[in-house]
Design an enzyme around this catalytic site. Structure first.
Site, short mmCIF file in Angstrom:
data_model
loop_
_atom_site.label_atom_id
_atom_site.label_comp_id
_atom_site.label_asym_id
_atom_site.label_seq_id
_atom_site.Cartn_x
_atom_site.Cartn_y
_atom_site.Cartn_z
CE LYS A 25 8.92 -13.19 -13.23
NZ LYS A 25 9.74 -12.75 -14.33
CG ASP B 208 -7.50 -4.93 5.74
OD1 ASP B 208 -7.07 -4.81 6.91
OD2 ASP B 208 -8.11 -4.01 5.15
CG PHE C 95 -2.83 5.78 13.33
CD1 PHE C 95 -2.15 5.43 14.50
CD2 PHE C 95 -2.62 7.03 12.79
CE1 PHE C 95 -1.27 6.33 15.09
CE2 PHE C 95 -1.75 7.93 13.37
CZ PHE C 95 -1.08 7.58 14.51
CG ASN D 18 -0.24 -0.07 2.51
OD1 ASN D 18 0.46 0.85 2.86
ND2 ASN D 18 -0.41 -1.18 3.24
N PRO E 231 -3.92 -11.54 10.48
CG PRO E 231 -1.95 -11.87 11.68
CD PRO E 231 -2.57 -12.09 10.33
CG ASP E 232 -7.11 -6.12 13.68
OD1 ASP E 232 -6.30 -5.47 14.38
OD2 ASP E 232 -8.03 -5.59 13.04
CB ILE E 233 -1.15 -6.32 14.65
CG1 ILE E 233 -0.71 -7.23 13.50
CG2 ILE E 233 -0.04 -6.18 15.68
CD1 ILE E 233 0.37 -6.67 12.62
CE LYS F 42 -9.13 -2.49 13.49
NZ LYS F 42 -8.03 -2.93 12.65
O1 C5P Z 1 -8.82 -2.11 10.07
P1 C5P Z 1 -7.93 -1.00 9.71
O2 C5P Z 1 -6.75 -1.42 8.89
O3 C5P Z 1 -8.60 0.19 9.09
O4 C5P Z 1 -7.40 -0.48 11.12
C1 C5P Z 1 -6.36 0.42 11.25
C2 C5P Z 1 -5.67 0.20 12.55
O5 C5P Z 1 -5.54 -1.17 12.84
C3 C5P Z 1 -4.25 0.74 12.52
O6 C5P Z 1 -3.90 1.14 13.83
C4 C5P Z 1 -3.46 -0.49 12.08
O7 C5P Z 1 -2.11 -0.40 12.49
C5 C5P Z 1 -4.20 -1.60 12.77
N1 C5P Z 1 -4.20 -2.88 12.06
C6 C5P Z 1 -3.54 -3.95 12.60
N2 C5P Z 1 -3.57 -5.19 11.99
C7 C5P Z 1 -4.29 -5.36 10.86
C8 C5P Z 1 -4.99 -4.28 10.29
C9 C5P Z 1 -4.92 -3.05 10.92
O8 C5P Z 1 -2.89 -3.78 13.63
N3 C5P Z 1 -4.31 -6.55 10.30
#
Ligand code: C5P
Length: 399
Positions: free
Chosen positions: A286, A276, A323, A208, A304-306, A341
């Site tokens: 390749k 995501d 953020f 990104n 995973p959502d960190i 979150k």
């Molecule tokens: O869900 P979104 O990407 O919009 O959320 C943004 C926030 O979540 C940011 O603080 C980003 O660092 C964190 N994030 C994360 N792990 C992910 C996706 C987002 O920690 N897989």
């Protein structure tokens, strides 16, 4: 506070050099020792005789001074100081510092040192406002260099605006505060930054547009307040700041592992733009066109959502800041994100292309907390970082 401290004072070439004589008097009056270094240009404005007489010490000026090399090499000279102050710091000296040049005694000392450095810039207003100087300023700030001034006002060259060197009293106060423990002294803060790269095959990846600028500025601002910072960064365009523990990762899965390994922390600021999804069927070699005209079918799996896992984990930092970079319904999405979150604060910003925020130098954010929302005016990412760091210091101060 300054008694028995040794200040290495580098006097650069500018009309403001005369103010450095008053600064030496203030420092000596407070009990500090002053080792003066006069650049060749500085010696055009003040004499070694007056500098040496006020400091009560030998004035150093030449890089290859054989007596000095025998008694105390230039490396030693910079290391024996508790703080290095450059006043006046000219545009030229800032440029040479930013590019790491070492072609005279002052620049060599500045490159050879691991001592904190404070700069008091002084230059013509156009020189200060020039994109090159502002770029050098940002680089030096990122390197952990502190600044005092410049002030706004009438200048010796007849122009008016920012560029006047801070007054000796203000430089003295900045020197004194450099020796105070910052409000985040003894705190560990974890910061994530940059994009993640999710491989498709060994040579291709999904990424990104995050440059890492805001996360890097936040890590530097927290460090400046005395925090021990662990900086977990994806492959960012902006170099990580000095003086923080840097952990480089590429993918979201690696970032989660690095974040988990860095805990416990008093606070976590998750500024990374984490992908995501990752490619489930990433190829080990390749991928090639097979001539059939068929595009490869990539399958995605959610990363995973960190932020959520840190917010909901056992070793949850006392303060977790996320953020929300959005292009639509920024605030509504950000409020929902804070609750979903489980983080304490969300820094919401609009990253629609017309804002120029993603990859740019400025940011316009709203800080969303349980107790209310603050809309911050558009400002430099460095200023957003400093303001956020102060809010974090304030939130951690009670315990
Ligand atoms: O869900 P979104 O990407 O919009 O959320 C943004 C926030 O979540 C940011 O603080 C980003 O660092 C964190 N994030 C994360 N792990 C992910 C996706 C987002 O920690 N897989």
């Amino acid at each position: 506070m300054l008694a028995d401290r040794r200040i290495l004072l580098i006097i650069g070439g500018g009309i403001a050099a005369y103010k450095s004589l008053s600064l030496i008097r203030l420092l000596k009056g407070a009990g500090a020792a002053v080792t003066p270094v006069l650049t060749k240009a500085g010696a055009e404005f003040v004499t070694a005789l007056s500098v040496g007489a006020l400091a009560g010490e030998k004035v150093h000026s030449a890089l290859f001074d054989l007596t000095a090399e025998a008694e105390m090499g230039h490396i030693e000279l910079s290391r024996s100081a508790d703080l290095i102050v450059v006043a006046p710091a000219t545009a030229d000296l800032m440029a040479r510092m930013a590019t790491g040049q070492a072609d005279d005694l002052a620049s060599t000392l500045l490159l050879a040192t691991d001592t904190p450095v404070l700069l008091a810039p002084a230059m013509n207003v156009r020189m200060w406002q020039h994109a090159a100087t502002q770029r050098n300023l940002a680089t030096l700030r990122g390197d952990g260099i502190r600044f005092v001034g410049p002030d706004d006002g009438a200048m010796a060259c007849g122009e008016f605006g920012p560029g006047r060197m801070a007054e000796p009293e203000a430089i003295f106060a900045a020197i004194a505060s450099a020796f105070e423990a910052g409000p985040l002294q003894g705190r560990h803060v974890l910061v994530t930054s940059g994009p993640t790269h999710e491989p498709i095959d060994p040579v291709r990846f999904i990424a990104n547009r995050s440059s890492g600028a805001q996360g890097t500025a936040i890590a530097a601002a927290l460090r400046d307040l005395g925090a021990r910072v662990t900086f977990v960064t994806g492959p960012a365009e902006v170099a990580p700041p000095q003086g923080v523990a840097v952990v480089r990762v590429e993918t979201a899965v690696q970032m989660l592992a690095a974040v988990s390994a860095a805990l416990p922390a008093d606070a976590a600021v998750m500024a990374a733009a984490v992908a995501d999804w990752r490619v489930l069927n990433a190829s080990g070699s390749k991928m090639k066109k097979d001539g059939s005209g068929q595009a490869p079918a990539l399958q995605f799996v959610e990363n995973p959502d960190i932020l959520a896992s840190v917010s909901k984990g056992h070793t949850r930092p006392r303060l977790v800041v996320g953020f929300a970079a959005e292009t639509d319904d920024v605030l509504a999405n950000a409020r929902a994100k804070r609750l979903r979150k489980g983080c304490d604060w969300i820094v919401a910003n609009d990253v629609s292309p017309e804002t120029g925020i993603m990859g740019g130098a400025e940011n316009a954010v709203t800080l969303i907390r349980a107790e209310g929302e603050e809309v911050w005016p558009r400002m430099a990412k460095d200023d957003v970082a400093r303001r956020l760091a102060l809010c974090i210091a304030d939130a951690l101060k009670d315990e």
